[in-house]
Write a protein that holds these residues in place. Structure first.
Motif, PDB file in Angstrom:
ATOM      1  N   MET B   1      -0.531 -28.614  -6.724  1.00 11.38           N
ATOM      2  CA  MET B   1       0.244 -29.859  -6.659  1.00 11.38           C
ATOM      3  C   MET B   1       1.079 -29.898  -5.384  1.00 11.38           C
ATOM      4  O   MET B   1       1.678 -28.909  -5.018  1.00 11.38           O
ATOM      5  CB  MET B   1       1.159 -29.940  -7.881  1.00 11.38           C
ATOM      6  N   ASN B   2       1.074 -31.042  -4.752  1.00  9.75           N
ATOM      7  CA  ASN B   2       1.798 -31.152  -3.487  1.00  9.75           C
ATOM      8  C   ASN B   2       3.293 -31.228  -3.741  1.00  9.75           C
ATOM      9  O   ASN B   2       3.756 -32.072  -4.479  1.00  9.75           O
ATOM     10  CB  ASN B   2       1.373 -32.399  -2.727  1.00  9.75           C
ATOM     11  N   GLU B   3       4.021 -30.343  -3.111  1.00 12.56           N
ATOM     12  CA  GLU B   3       5.474 -30.377  -3.237  1.00 12.56           C
ATOM     13  C   GLU B   3       6.026 -31.315  -2.162  1.00 12.56           C
ATOM     14  O   GLU B   3       5.620 -31.262  -1.008  1.00 12.56           O
ATOM     15  CB  GLU B   3       6.020 -28.954  -3.096  1.00 12.56           C
ATOM     16  N   ALA B   4       6.919 -32.194  -2.568  1.00 17.17           N
ATOM     17  CA  ALA B   4       7.437 -33.196  -1.641  1.00 17.17           C
ATOM     18  C   ALA B   4       8.443 -32.567  -0.690  1.00 17.17           C
ATOM     19  O   ALA B   4       9.153 -31.624  -1.033  1.00 17.17           O
ATOM     20  CB  ALA B   4       8.083 -34.330  -2.412  1.00 17.17           C
ATOM     21  N   GLU B   5       8.493 -33.112   0.506  1.00 16.73           N
ATOM     22  CA  GLU B   5       9.502 -32.731   1.479  1.00 16.73           C
ATOM     23  C   GLU B   5      10.784 -33.463   1.098  1.00 16.73           C
ATOM     24  O   GLU B   5      10.747 -34.630   0.728  1.00 16.73           O
ATOM     25  CB  GLU B   5       9.014 -33.198   2.852  1.00 16.73           C
ATOM     26  N   VAL B   6      11.927 -32.768   1.157  1.00 13.14           N
ATOM     27  CA  VAL B   6      13.185 -33.395   0.756  1.00 13.14           C
ATOM     28  C   VAL B   6      14.043 -33.639   1.997  1.00 13.14           C
ATOM     29  O   VAL B   6      14.242 -32.735   2.807  1.00 13.14           O
ATOM     30  CB  VAL B   6      13.956 -32.520  -0.259  1.00 13.14           C
ATOM     31  N   LEU B   7      14.517 -34.869   2.159  1.00  8.16           N
ATOM     32  CA  LEU B   7      15.362 -35.219   3.295  1.00  8.16           C
ATOM     33  C   LEU B   7      16.735 -35.621   2.781  1.00  8.16           C
ATOM     34  O   LEU B   7      16.829 -36.385   1.818  1.00  8.16           O
ATOM     35  CB  LEU B   7      14.779 -36.403   4.063  1.00  8.16           C
ATOM     36  N   HIS B   8      17.781 -35.108   3.402  1.00  6.34           N
ATOM     37  CA  HIS B   8      19.131 -35.553   3.069  1.00  6.34           C
ATOM     38  C   HIS B   8      19.607 -36.445   4.199  1.00  6.34           C
ATOM     39  O   HIS B   8      19.626 -36.012   5.346  1.00  6.34           O
ATOM     40  CB  HIS B   8      20.075 -34.358   2.932  1.00  6.34           C
ATOM     41  N   ARG B  43      25.718 -27.950  -6.749  1.00  8.46           N
ATOM     42  CA  ARG B  43      24.305 -27.906  -6.346  1.00  8.46           C
ATOM     43  C   ARG B  43      24.224 -27.451  -4.904  1.00  8.46           C
ATOM     44  O   ARG B  43      25.189 -27.542  -4.152  1.00  8.46           O
ATOM     45  CB  ARG B  43      23.685 -29.280  -6.521  1.00  8.46           C
ATOM     46  N   LYS B  44      23.054 -26.964  -4.549  1.00  3.55           N
ATOM     47  CA  LYS B  44      22.846 -26.486  -3.177  1.00  3.55           C
ATOM     48  C   LYS B  44      22.515 -27.680  -2.294  1.00  3.55           C
ATOM     49  O   LYS B  44      21.565 -28.404  -2.542  1.00  3.55           O
ATOM     50  CB  LYS B  44      21.694 -25.481  -3.149  1.00  3.55           C
ATOM     51  N   LEU B  45      23.322 -27.877  -1.261  1.00  3.63           N
ATOM     52  CA  LEU B  45      23.038 -28.936  -0.298  1.00  3.63           C
ATOM     53  C   LEU B  45      23.016 -28.307   1.084  1.00  3.63           C
ATOM     54  O   LEU B  45      23.727 -27.327   1.329  1.00  3.63           O
ATOM     55  CB  LEU B  45      24.127 -30.011  -0.361  1.00  3.63           C
ATOM     56  N   PRO B  46      22.222 -28.831   1.982  1.00  2.00           N
ATOM     57  CA  PRO B  46      22.209 -28.270   3.334  1.00  2.00           C
ATOM     58  C   PRO B  46      23.550 -28.483   4.018  1.00  2.00           C
ATOM     59  O   PRO B  46      24.329 -29.349   3.618  1.00  2.00           O
ATOM     60  CB  PRO B  46      21.089 -29.049   4.031  1.00  2.00           C
ATOM     61  N   GLU B  47      23.814 -27.722   5.060  1.00  5.30           N
ATOM     62  CA  GLU B  47      25.097 -27.808   5.755  1.00  5.30           C
ATOM     63  C   GLU B  47      25.281 -29.174   6.386  1.00  5.30           C
ATOM     64  O   GLU B  47      24.326 -29.788   6.857  1.00  5.30           O
ATOM     65  CB  GLU B  47      25.168 -26.726   6.835  1.00  5.30           C
ATOM     66  N   GLY B  48      26.514 -29.638   6.367  1.00  8.05           N
ATOM     67  CA  GLY B  48      26.808 -30.938   6.974  1.00  8.05           C
ATOM     68  C   GLY B  48      26.733 -32.076   5.988  1.00  8.05           C
ATOM     69  O   GLY B  48      27.100 -33.191   6.304  1.00  8.05           O
ATOM     70  N   ILE B  49      26.259 -31.792   4.781  1.00  9.31           N
ATOM     71  CA  ILE B  49      26.180 -32.848   3.768  1.00  9.31           C
ATOM     72  C   ILE B  49      27.314 -32.620   2.768  1.00  9.31           C
ATOM     73  O   ILE B  49      27.405 -31.558   2.170  1.00  9.31           O
ATOM     74  CB  ILE B  49      24.819 -32.824   3.037  1.00  9.31           C
ATOM     75  N   GLU B  55      24.095 -39.663  -6.376  1.00  9.31           N
ATOM     76  CA  GLU B  55      23.059 -39.402  -5.404  1.00  9.31           C
ATOM     77  C   GLU B  55      21.932 -40.390  -5.699  1.00  9.31           C
ATOM     78  O   GLU B  55      21.454 -40.462  -6.830  1.00  9.31           O
ATOM     79  CB  GLU B  55      22.578 -37.964  -5.581  1.00  9.31           C
ATOM     80  N   VAL B  56      21.542 -41.170  -4.714  1.00  9.81           N
ATOM     81  CA  VAL B  56      20.401 -42.064  -4.871  1.00  9.81           C
ATOM     82  C   VAL B  56      19.170 -41.321  -4.357  1.00  9.81           C
ATOM     83  O   VAL B  56      19.200 -40.741  -3.273  1.00  9.81           O
ATOM     84  CB  VAL B  56      20.616 -43.388  -4.112  1.00  9.81           C
ATOM     85  N   VAL B  57      18.138 -41.278  -5.163  1.00  7.72           N
ATOM     86  CA  VAL B  57      16.943 -40.517  -4.826  1.00  7.72           C
ATOM     87  C   VAL B  57      15.769 -41.492  -4.675  1.00  7.72           C
ATOM     88  O   VAL B  57      15.477 -42.260  -5.590  1.00  7.72           O
ATOM     89  CB  VAL B  57      16.619 -39.477  -5.914  1.00  7.72           C
ATOM     90  N   VAL B  58      15.136 -41.459  -3.515  1.00  4.33           N
ATOM     91  CA  VAL B  58      14.041 -42.378  -3.229  1.00  4.33           C
ATOM     92  C   VAL B  58      12.787 -41.569  -2.940  1.00  4.33           C
ATOM     93  O   VAL B  58      12.828 -40.614  -2.167  1.00  4.33           O
ATOM     94  CB  VAL B  58      14.389 -43.271  -2.014  1.00  4.33           C
ATOM     95  N   GLY B  59      11.698 -41.936  -3.580  1.00  4.79           N
ATOM     96  CA  GLY B  59      10.429 -41.241  -3.350  1.00  4.79           C
ATOM     97  C   GLY B  59       9.483 -42.126  -2.573  1.00  4.79           C
ATOM     98  O   GLY B  59       9.226 -43.254  -2.967  1.00  4.79           O
ATOM     99  N   ILE B  71      13.944 -38.735  -0.474  1.00  7.31           N
ATOM    100  CA  ILE B  71      15.181 -38.925   0.288  1.00  7.31           C
ATOM    101  C   ILE B  71      16.355 -38.896  -0.679  1.00  7.31           C
ATOM    102  O   ILE B  71      16.352 -39.603  -1.682  1.00  7.31           O
ATOM    103  CB  ILE B  71      15.135 -40.258   1.054  1.00  7.31           C
ATOM    104  N   ARG B  72      17.337 -38.054  -0.373  1.00  4.82           N
ATOM    105  CA  ARG B  72      18.527 -37.972  -1.236  1.00  4.82           C
ATOM    106  C   ARG B  72      19.730 -38.451  -0.432  1.00  4.82           C
ATOM    107  O   ARG B  72      20.022 -37.919   0.637  1.00  4.82           O
ATOM    108  CB  ARG B  72      18.727 -36.538  -1.717  1.00  4.82           C
ATOM    109  N   VAL B  73      20.416 -39.431  -0.954  1.00  4.63           N
ATOM    110  CA  VAL B  73      21.571 -40.017  -0.265  1.00  4.63           C
ATOM    111  C   VAL B  73      22.805 -39.843  -1.138  1.00  4.63           C
ATOM    112  O   VAL B  73      22.785 -40.184  -2.322  1.00  4.63           O
ATOM    113  CB  VAL B  73      21.345 -41.522   0.010  1.00  4.63           C
ATOM    114  N   GLN B  74      23.887 -39.324  -0.542  1.00  3.76           N
ATOM    115  CA  GLN B  74      25.142 -39.161  -1.280  1.00  3.76           C
ATOM    116  C   GLN B  74      25.898 -40.487  -1.307  1.00  3.76           C
ATOM    117  O   GLN B  74      26.073 -41.126  -0.270  1.00  3.76           O
ATOM    118  CB  GLN B  74      26.011 -38.086  -0.613  1.00  3.76           C
TER     119      GLN B  74
END
Lengths: 455, 147
Positions: B1-8, B43-49, B55-59, B71-74
């Protein structure tokens, strides 16, 4: 929200607007043409804001020439027999011709996503299976796949193959049910009886395997709840031998029949770019000629090990959607035949003590096993923190599950992306400019299951 | 199964990022949903976020590349608004209305920002974590003459 909308005031006031208040959905309803913004009009007129030539449509350019007194807004549903449950469409008509359509949904909303936050992962599949009640096994599958991906377990081969067998049978039963209701909508009552008869065969097999005809709670995180019963091959082979012959009968009854073709040819057309812009998936997208099937394009379970064709249509009318579903039954039967051949021996659930209760025998002789059993069914098992989106191809399109875990035994958030909910937005496009009588054919061809739309 | 790339992405860059992805072949918006992280232990978020309550999550889905991106938007509690994707992906219309209905996040410039599954006069947004199950009586409409 609005003070003037306070129900008590309105009722005690005894004004004439009481009745309209009692049945009104307020702003959710379709407004009069004059009081509707151009963006919303564009939406209701079914312009997808992206024409095939790639030109952006300016809603102000649209030509509305019909005078207001020739137009009429009518309600179709929520109790209309051809709306497949409690779908309510508000349609603006010019005589017999449909100008605008707005689906008003929510009559079946029971807050299942909120309910899911209060159920453990083991109980969760009981909840999701009730969403799309015509393909319950796909709901359970997508929920289980999401939970398994968060836990990081891999289910045994046999469990995956059993899941494939059951899901493909479920696709057949769902499409047969669609053939039946579609026949009834279009006046072919005999199809109604035949469709149910064939579906009954499959449901009888489901009952034998899972104990229930619908809402099985059979596929669970970690595998399936029970192994296939002895002699299951005979039942499946009986299905495989009976249904193709019956499908040929339907071909004669419907496909080549002039009255049926009159009702479906060139009705409810949607183009490929409109379908993609509106997020339509499943048979609706494929009927426009886009060969997109998650089973082939993003394989899950063991779909890459079986051979099947992705059925596509050409112009995206009701007949194309009919043929796509009709031939998908044949393709599903082809997959089932291969699954019967390839079914491996082995375990039907993962032997991971974390998610699998001990066997019944052990409970009688071991105190620890009894405690373990009790803890799994009361507390549940903890799932590591994370978030995941998993999608499978349900009979209606892409069925997705977005799951967030906070490390406890219950999902922090469980969202189901229901294909019916998104596909419903194609209706304004399909109905625009058609006759009101053709609306029935188009609604039926979208195949919405309201349990999944409203959740 | 293809794992989606996650963008913040931040709210300011949200629309431009999505429009950029769309021009790069992500032709279909599959899902718009949200999560209320009020009671989440972290939750684990990348640095700078900076973590915010919502959180709005768009696929998004690319049919050609057979690839997904998420896409995850705070979205902060004090100003729960975000731009609409309607003019890029008309499919987001009903999905954004559902998020508005159940989370109370408003989408700017959305053509029809009304509730979709709950009745018009419903109070509160049920999928928020401070909306208690069973704490609010069911709001059936009163019948004429009753009371």
């Amino acid at each position: 929200m609005n003070d003037s909308m306070d129900p008590k005031q309105s009722v005690l006031g005894g004004k004439s607007k009481d009745l309209s208040f009692e049945t009104s959905e307020g702003d959710q309803e379709m407004g009069m043409f004059e009081s509707t913004s151009t963006d919303e009009l564009g939406l209701e007129y079914g312009s997808t804001l992206r024409l095939s030539e790639g030109i952006e449509l300016d809603p102000n350019d649209m030509n509305f020439e019909i005078s207001p007194d020739e137009k009429m807004i009518i309600n179709m549903g929520p109790q209309h027999p051809s709306t497949h449950g409690v779908l309510r469409l508000m349609i603006e008509l010019d005589g017999e011709i449909i100008l605008r359509t707005k689906p008003v949904v929510g009559y079946l909303h029971t807050g299942m996503e909120k309910t899911a936050e209060g159920l453990t992962y083991l109980q969760g599949s009981t909840n999701v299976t009730r969403m799309d009640y015509l393909s319950p096994l796909h709901n359970e599958l997508v929920f289980s796949l999401a939970a398994e991906q968060l836990i990081g377990i891999e289910v045994p081969d046999r469990a995956s193959w059993i899941r494939m067998l059951m899901c493909e049978l479920n696709r057949c039963s769902s499409h047969l049910m669609w053939m039946a209701t579609n026949g009834m909508d279009l006046g072919s009552t005999s199809m109604m009886l035949y469709g149910f008869r064939e579906r009954e065969m499959i449901l009888a097999f489901f009952e034998k395997v899972t104990g229930l005809r619908m809402n099985h709670n059979y596929i669970r995180p970690g595998g399936v709840s029970a192994d296939l019963p002895d002699g299951w091959q005979d039942d499946v082979i009986a299905i495989l031998e009976t249904i193709p012959g019956r499908l040929d009968e339907y071909d004669e009854l419907l496909t080549g029949q002039p009255i049926f073709r009159e009702r479906v040819n060139g009705v409810g057309i949607i183009t490929d770019s409109q379908a993609i812009a509106l997020g339509a998936t499943g048979p609706i997208l494929r009927s426009t000629g886009v060969p997109w099937d998650l089973r082939r394009d993003m394989p899950y379970l063991h779909y890459e090990q079986v051979e099947f064709d992705v059925i596509v249509g050409s112009i995206g009318d009701v007949f194309d959607r009919y043929s796509v579903r009709f031939n998908e039954i044949r393709e599903s039967l082809r997959i089932i035949a291969q699954v019967v051949e390839k079914m491996p021996e082995g375990d039907y659930r993962v032997q991971d003590k974390k998610v699998t209760p001990p066997p019944r025998m052990r409970i009688d002789e071991s105190m620890e096993a009894l405690i373990h059993h009790f803890k799994i069914f009361t507390e549940g098992y903890k799932v590591p923190e994370g978030e995941v989106y998993v999608a499978v191809e349900s009979p209606r399109g892409e069925l997705g599950c977005y799951m967030v875990s906070d490390g406890s035994a219950k999902p922090y958030r469980m969202h189901i992306r229901g294909p019916s909910f998104v596909n419903l937005q194609t209706l304004p496009v399909m109905l625009r400019g058609g006759a009101i009588a053709d609306a029935i054919a188009s609604i039926s061809s979208v195949d919405p299951v309201m349990g999944e739309v409203d959740r | 199964m293809n794992e989606a790339e996650v963008l913040h992405v931040s709210r300011a860059e949200y629309l431009s990022t999505v429009s950029d992805l769309k021009s790069r072949g992500f032709a279909m918006c599959v899902d718009v949903t949200a999560v209320d992280y009020l009671t989440h232990p972290g939750r684990k978020l990348p640095e700078g976020i900076t973590a915010e309550r919502y959180e709005v999550v768009v696929g998004l889905l690319s049919l050609e590349e057979r690839r997904r991106v998420r896409i995850r938007v705070q979205v902060p509690d004090e100003d729960p608004t975000i731009d609409t994707l309607f003019y890029l992906y008309p499919t987001s219309e009903a999905l954004e209305r559902e998020v508005y209905d159940l989370f109370g996040i408003t989408f700017n410039n959305h053509p029809d920002m009304t509730r979709i599954v709950l009745p018009q006069e419903w109070e509160g947004h049920p999928l928020r974590k401070d909306y208690q199950v069973g704490a609010v009586p069911v709001q059936f409409k009163a019948v004429n003459g009753a009371e």
